[in-house]
Scaffold this motif. Structure first.
Motif, PDB file in Angstrom:
ATOM      1  N   ILE A 209       0.830  -1.207   0.000  1.00  0.00           N
ATOM      2  CA  ILE A 209       0.000   0.000   0.000  1.00  0.00           C
ATOM      3  C   ILE A 209       0.865   1.259   0.000  1.00  0.00           C
ATOM      4  O   ILE A 209       0.654   2.184  -0.813  1.00  0.00           O
ATOM      5  CB  ILE A 209      -0.949   0.003   1.215  1.00  0.00           C
ATOM      6  CG1 ILE A 209      -2.011  -1.107   1.070  1.00  0.00           C
ATOM      7  CG2 ILE A 209      -1.636   1.364   1.369  1.00  0.00           C
ATOM      8  CD1 ILE A 209      -2.842  -1.327   2.314  1.00  0.00           C
ATOM      9  N   LEU A 210       1.836   1.315   0.904  1.00  0.00           N
ATOM     10  CA  LEU A 210       2.677   2.512   1.003  1.00  0.00           C
ATOM     11  C   LEU A 210       3.475   2.737  -0.284  1.00  0.00           C
ATOM     12  O   LEU A 210       3.595   3.872  -0.765  1.00  0.00           O
ATOM     13  CB  LEU A 210       3.623   2.390   2.197  1.00  0.00           C
ATOM     14  CG  LEU A 210       2.980   2.540   3.577  1.00  0.00           C
ATOM     15  CD1 LEU A 210       3.974   2.175   4.672  1.00  0.00           C
ATOM     16  CD2 LEU A 210       2.487   3.977   3.781  1.00  0.00           C
ATOM     17  N   THR A 211       4.029   1.660  -0.837  1.00  0.00           N
ATOM     18  CA  THR A 211       4.817   1.803  -2.068  1.00  0.00           C
ATOM     19  C   THR A 211       3.939   2.256  -3.229  1.00  0.00           C
ATOM     20  O   THR A 211       4.344   3.111  -4.037  1.00  0.00           O
ATOM     21  CB  THR A 211       5.499   0.465  -2.424  1.00  0.00           C
ATOM     22  OG1 THR A 211       6.245   0.009  -1.294  1.00  0.00           O
ATOM     23  CG2 THR A 211       6.439   0.639  -3.608  1.00  0.00           C
ATOM     24  N   THR A 212       2.734   1.708  -3.314  1.00  0.00           N
ATOM     25  CA  THR A 212       1.813   2.098  -4.381  1.00  0.00           C
ATOM     26  C   THR A 212       1.457   3.576  -4.280  1.00  0.00           C
ATOM     27  O   THR A 212       1.439   4.302  -5.287  1.00  0.00           O
ATOM     28  CB  THR A 212       0.533   1.243  -4.321  1.00  0.00           C
ATOM     29  OG1 THR A 212       0.881  -0.147  -4.435  1.00  0.00           O
ATOM     30  CG2 THR A 212      -0.434   1.617  -5.436  1.00  0.00           C
ATOM     31  N   VAL A 213       1.186   4.037  -3.063  1.00  0.00           N
ATOM     32  CA  VAL A 213       0.849   5.445  -2.850  1.00  0.00           C
ATOM     33  C   VAL A 213       2.033   6.345  -3.197  1.00  0.00           C
ATOM     34  O   VAL A 213       1.881   7.370  -3.893  1.00  0.00           O
ATOM     35  CB  VAL A 213       0.398   5.678  -1.391  1.00  0.00           C
ATOM     36  CG1 VAL A 213       0.273   7.175  -1.093  1.00  0.00           C
ATOM     37  CG2 VAL A 213      -0.921   4.971  -1.115  1.00  0.00           C
ATOM     38  N   VAL A 214       3.228   5.975  -2.728  1.00  0.00           N
ATOM     39  CA  VAL A 214       4.419   6.784  -2.992  1.00  0.00           C
ATOM     40  C   VAL A 214       4.697   6.868  -4.488  1.00  0.00           C
ATOM     41  O   VAL A 214       4.981   7.951  -5.032  1.00  0.00           O
ATOM     42  CB  VAL A 214       5.642   6.197  -2.245  1.00  0.00           C
ATOM     43  CG1 VAL A 214       6.944   6.793  -2.787  1.00  0.00           C
ATOM     44  CG2 VAL A 214       5.528   6.473  -0.750  1.00  0.00           C
ATOM     45  N   LEU A 215       4.609   5.750  -5.186  1.00  0.00           N
ATOM     46  CA  LEU A 215       4.863   5.752  -6.633  1.00  0.00           C
ATOM     47  C   LEU A 215       3.832   6.588  -7.387  1.00  0.00           C
ATOM     48  O   LEU A 215       4.157   7.274  -8.356  1.00  0.00           O
ATOM     49  CB  LEU A 215       4.869   4.314  -7.164  1.00  0.00           C
ATOM     50  CG  LEU A 215       6.073   3.460  -6.738  1.00  0.00           C
ATOM     51  CD1 LEU A 215       5.916   2.032  -7.224  1.00  0.00           C
ATOM     52  CD2 LEU A 215       7.377   4.060  -7.262  1.00  0.00           C
ATOM     53  N   ALA A 216       2.582   6.546  -6.934  1.00  0.00           N
ATOM     54  CA  ALA A 216       1.531   7.342  -7.581  1.00  0.00           C
ATOM     55  C   ALA A 216       1.785   8.830  -7.379  1.00  0.00           C
ATOM     56  O   ALA A 216       1.642   9.638  -8.315  1.00  0.00           O
ATOM     57  CB  ALA A 216       0.166   6.955  -7.019  1.00  0.00           C
TER      58      ALA A 216
ATOM     59  N   ARG B 206       4.858  10.079  -9.497  1.00  0.00           N
ATOM     60  CA  ARG B 206       4.846   9.626 -10.888  1.00  0.00           C
ATOM     61  C   ARG B 206       5.490  10.633 -11.845  1.00  0.00           C
ATOM     62  O   ARG B 206       6.237  10.270 -12.735  1.00  0.00           O
ATOM     63  CB  ARG B 206       3.401   9.335 -11.320  1.00  0.00           C
ATOM     64  CG  ARG B 206       3.283   8.731 -12.710  1.00  0.00           C
ATOM     65  CD  ARG B 206       1.871   8.269 -13.003  1.00  0.00           C
ATOM     66  NE  ARG B 206       0.902   9.354 -12.853  1.00  0.00           N
ATOM     67  CZ  ARG B 206      -0.045   9.405 -11.904  1.00  0.00           C
ATOM     68  NH1 ARG B 206      -0.139   8.434 -11.015  1.00  0.00           N
ATOM     69  NH2 ARG B 206      -0.889  10.421 -11.833  1.00  0.00           N
ATOM     70  N   ASN B 207       5.211  11.914 -11.652  1.00  0.00           N
ATOM     71  CA  ASN B 207       5.717  12.929 -12.585  1.00  0.00           C
ATOM     72  C   ASN B 207       6.876  13.749 -12.010  1.00  0.00           C
ATOM     73  O   ASN B 207       7.269  14.763 -12.582  1.00  0.00           O
ATOM     74  CB  ASN B 207       4.579  13.873 -12.979  1.00  0.00           C
ATOM     75  CG  ASN B 207       3.456  13.141 -13.704  1.00  0.00           C
ATOM     76  OD1 ASN B 207       3.720  12.290 -14.548  1.00  0.00           O
ATOM     77  ND2 ASN B 207       2.211  13.465 -13.365  1.00  0.00           N
ATOM     78  N   ALA B 208       7.404  13.289 -10.880  1.00  0.00           N
ATOM     79  CA  ALA B 208       8.475  14.054 -10.216  1.00  0.00           C
ATOM     80  C   ALA B 208       9.833  13.705 -10.807  1.00  0.00           C
ATOM     81  O   ALA B 208      10.015  12.662 -11.453  1.00  0.00           O
ATOM     82  CB  ALA B 208       8.462  13.764  -8.720  1.00  0.00           C
ATOM     83  N   ASN B 209      10.785  14.589 -10.568  1.00  0.00           N
ATOM     84  CA  ASN B 209      12.159  14.352 -11.009  1.00  0.00           C
ATOM     85  C   ASN B 209      12.778  13.212 -10.191  1.00  0.00           C
ATOM     86  O   ASN B 209      12.810  13.277  -8.961  1.00  0.00           O
ATOM     87  CB  ASN B 209      12.971  15.639 -10.812  1.00  0.00           C
ATOM     88  CG  ASN B 209      14.395  15.473 -11.283  1.00  0.00           C
ATOM     89  OD1 ASN B 209      15.180  14.775 -10.676  1.00  0.00           O
ATOM     90  ND2 ASN B 209      14.734  16.159 -12.378  1.00  0.00           N
ATOM     91  N   PRO B 210      13.268  12.140 -10.830  1.00  0.00           N
ATOM     92  CA  PRO B 210      13.808  10.991 -10.099  1.00  0.00           C
ATOM     93  C   PRO B 210      14.918  11.352  -9.116  1.00  0.00           C
ATOM     94  O   PRO B 210      14.993  10.813  -8.016  1.00  0.00           O
ATOM     95  CB  PRO B 210      14.322  10.076 -11.210  1.00  0.00           C
ATOM     96  CG  PRO B 210      13.503  10.436 -12.403  1.00  0.00           C
ATOM     97  CD  PRO B 210      13.262  11.909 -12.291  1.00  0.00           C
ATOM     98  N   ALA B 211      15.785  12.275  -9.504  1.00  0.00           N
ATOM     99  CA  ALA B 211      16.889  12.663  -8.623  1.00  0.00           C
ATOM    100  C   ALA B 211      16.371  13.345  -7.358  1.00  0.00           C
ATOM    101  O   ALA B 211      16.880  13.109  -6.253  1.00  0.00           O
ATOM    102  CB  ALA B 211      17.849  13.587  -9.370  1.00  0.00           C
ATOM    103  N   ARG B 212      15.343  14.197  -7.521  1.00  0.00           N
ATOM    104  CA  ARG B 212      14.773  14.871  -6.350  1.00  0.00           C
ATOM    105  C   ARG B 212      14.069  13.873  -5.427  1.00  0.00           C
ATOM    106  O   ARG B 212      14.144  13.981  -4.208  1.00  0.00           O
ATOM    107  CB  ARG B 212      13.789  15.956  -6.799  1.00  0.00           C
ATOM    108  CG  ARG B 212      14.451  17.143  -7.493  1.00  0.00           C
ATOM    109  CD  ARG B 212      13.441  18.249  -7.768  1.00  0.00           C
ATOM    110  NE  ARG B 212      12.877  18.776  -6.535  1.00  0.00           N
ATOM    111  CZ  ARG B 212      11.903  19.678  -6.490  1.00  0.00           C
ATOM    112  NH1 ARG B 212      11.385  20.145  -7.617  1.00  0.00           N
ATOM    113  NH2 ARG B 212      11.443  20.113  -5.339  1.00  0.00           N
ATOM    114  N   ILE B 213      13.377  12.900  -6.034  1.00  0.00           N
ATOM    115  CA  ILE B 213      12.700  11.871  -5.238  1.00  0.00           C
ATOM    116  C   ILE B 213      13.714  11.055  -4.452  1.00  0.00           C
ATOM    117  O   ILE B 213      13.538  10.771  -3.260  1.00  0.00           O
ATOM    118  CB  ILE B 213      11.862  10.949  -6.157  1.00  0.00           C
ATOM    119  CG1 ILE B 213      10.664  11.716  -6.709  1.00  0.00           C
ATOM    120  CG2 ILE B 213      11.379   9.707  -5.402  1.00  0.00           C
ATOM    121  CD1 ILE B 213       9.703  12.204  -5.631  1.00  0.00           C
ATOM    122  N   ASP B 214      14.803  10.693  -5.119  1.00  0.00           N
ATOM    123  CA  ASP B 214      15.854   9.922  -4.444  1.00  0.00           C
ATOM    124  C   ASP B 214      16.433  10.706  -3.273  1.00  0.00           C
ATOM    125  O   ASP B 214      16.617  10.174  -2.175  1.00  0.00           O
ATOM    126  CB  ASP B 214      16.953   9.574  -5.451  1.00  0.00           C
ATOM    127  CG  ASP B 214      18.006   8.667  -4.855  1.00  0.00           C
ATOM    128  OD1 ASP B 214      17.734   7.456  -4.723  1.00  0.00           O
ATOM    129  OD2 ASP B 214      19.098   9.161  -4.530  1.00  0.00           O
TER     130      ASP B 214
END
Length: 332
Positions: A151-158, A161-169
């Motif tokens: 559940i948590l991973t699904t919510v976080v990925l949703a 979804r459109n965010a910059n991968p480097a910023r998310i990391d």
């Protein structure tokens, strides 16, 4: 041996097991944050050990009460039963640490305690309802961890979804410090209390607590200090299995796994249910991996871990029973 000296010796043995519990289960607290390289191994164990100890304050002793009063009838608790249970649990922790298997120190202790009581006084010594509830949670706690991880991973990925991968990391590298602390609070809260329960029932059955069972403050602080010290020394064989072999984790996955595990552990502790931190975090890690694709989980490794879980209860109980019979044979 004088009664007071014997009780002091058994408290020392219990704290040695508590230390071994922290050493064996350090992987539960730090594997995800190490595998994502948010912290170095040494930084991670210091971080986890600190919050293992902080858990002594404000989380109650419901689990300790369950272990002390809900597994073995107090009138059948003898020094032999305590000693045999601790020897069995410690031996199983050492064996599984050597092979790098993340088994449950909690269920090893509970099965050893129950097995020793069974060998000492027969079926009447074991509280079947309390033991059954604990055994049922061998399956329920990893399932809850897995479900929350998904559940948590699904919510976080949703949300990302459109965010910059480097910023998310970068964001989840910072957040994982909080989730690792949160998980270590849950680990300390649940696991240290099991040893508290053993020491408290020993003191109660020996007449040192009076007519009312309770957990003295010095027992609470000492048990949390022992498990924190064990975590400081860490079992790196198991860290590799937990953090690297089951599935590959990114910082967001580590955050989700730790948060899912912490929620499960603290919920169980509030209900007074002694669950396995190992089972819980393993379920959460599998849940996080499965959200990417089922093939992201190394099911062969997971299968070996589950087999180790299944074998923990009968093997530890058997070691405890054999220890009781050996001690009985050696006693004049």
């Amino acid at each position: 041996m004088d009664g007071m000296i014997l009780v002091a010796f058994l408290i020392f043995v219990a704290l040695a097991f508590d230390f071994m519990n922290g050493f064996h289960d350090a992987a539960n607290s730090v594997a995800t944050v190490v595998s994502t390289r948010v912290l170095s191994p040494r930084q991670a164990v210091v971080w986890a050990a600190f919050f293992n100890f902080v858990a002594a304050f404000g989380f109650g002793v419901q689990v300790a009460n369950t272990v002390g009063k809900g597994i073995v009838e107090p009138q059948f608790v003898t020094p032999t039963v305590i000693f045999a249970g601790l020897v069995a649990a410690t031996a199983w922790d050492i064996i599984t640490w050597y092979f790098g298997l993340p088994t449950s120190s909690s269920h090893a202790l509970i099965a050893g305690f129950a097995g020793a009581a069974l060998a000492s006084a027969g079926p009447r010594a074991v509280i079947t309802s309390g033991l059954t509830r604990i055994l049922v949670f061998i399956f329920i706690s990893p399932a809850i961890g897995l479900m929350l991880g998904v559940i948590l991973t699904t919510v976080v990925l949703a949300l990302a979804r459109n965010a910059n991968p480097a910023r998310i990391d970068s964001l989840f590298r910072r957040l994982q410090l909080l989730s690792a602390a949160f998980y270590s609070l849950g680990h300390g809260t649940n696991d240290a209390q099991k040893t508290m329960g053993i020491i408290a029932v020993l003191l109660f059955s020996s007449g040192y607590l009076g007519e009312t069972f309770y957990v003295p403050m010095w027992v609470i602080l000492t048990c949390h200090a022992a498990i924190a010290m064990g975590t400081m020394f860490g079992g790196w064989r198991i860290v590799k299995t937990m953090g690297m072999k089951i599935t590959k984790l990114q910082p967001y996955g580590g955050f989700c796994a730790e948060t899912a595990g912490a929620l499960t552990l603290l919920g169980a502790a509030a209900a007074g249910i002694p669950v396995s931190t190992t089972h819980t975090i393993t379920g959460a890690i599998v849940g996080v991996g499965a959200t990417r694709r089922l093939s992201a989980v190394r099911w062969g490794v997971a299968r070996n871990v589950v087999w180790a879980w299944i074998l923990t209860v009968p093997c530890t109980a058997a070691i405890a029973m054999a220890t009781v019979w050996l001690l009985r044979g050696l006693t004049p």
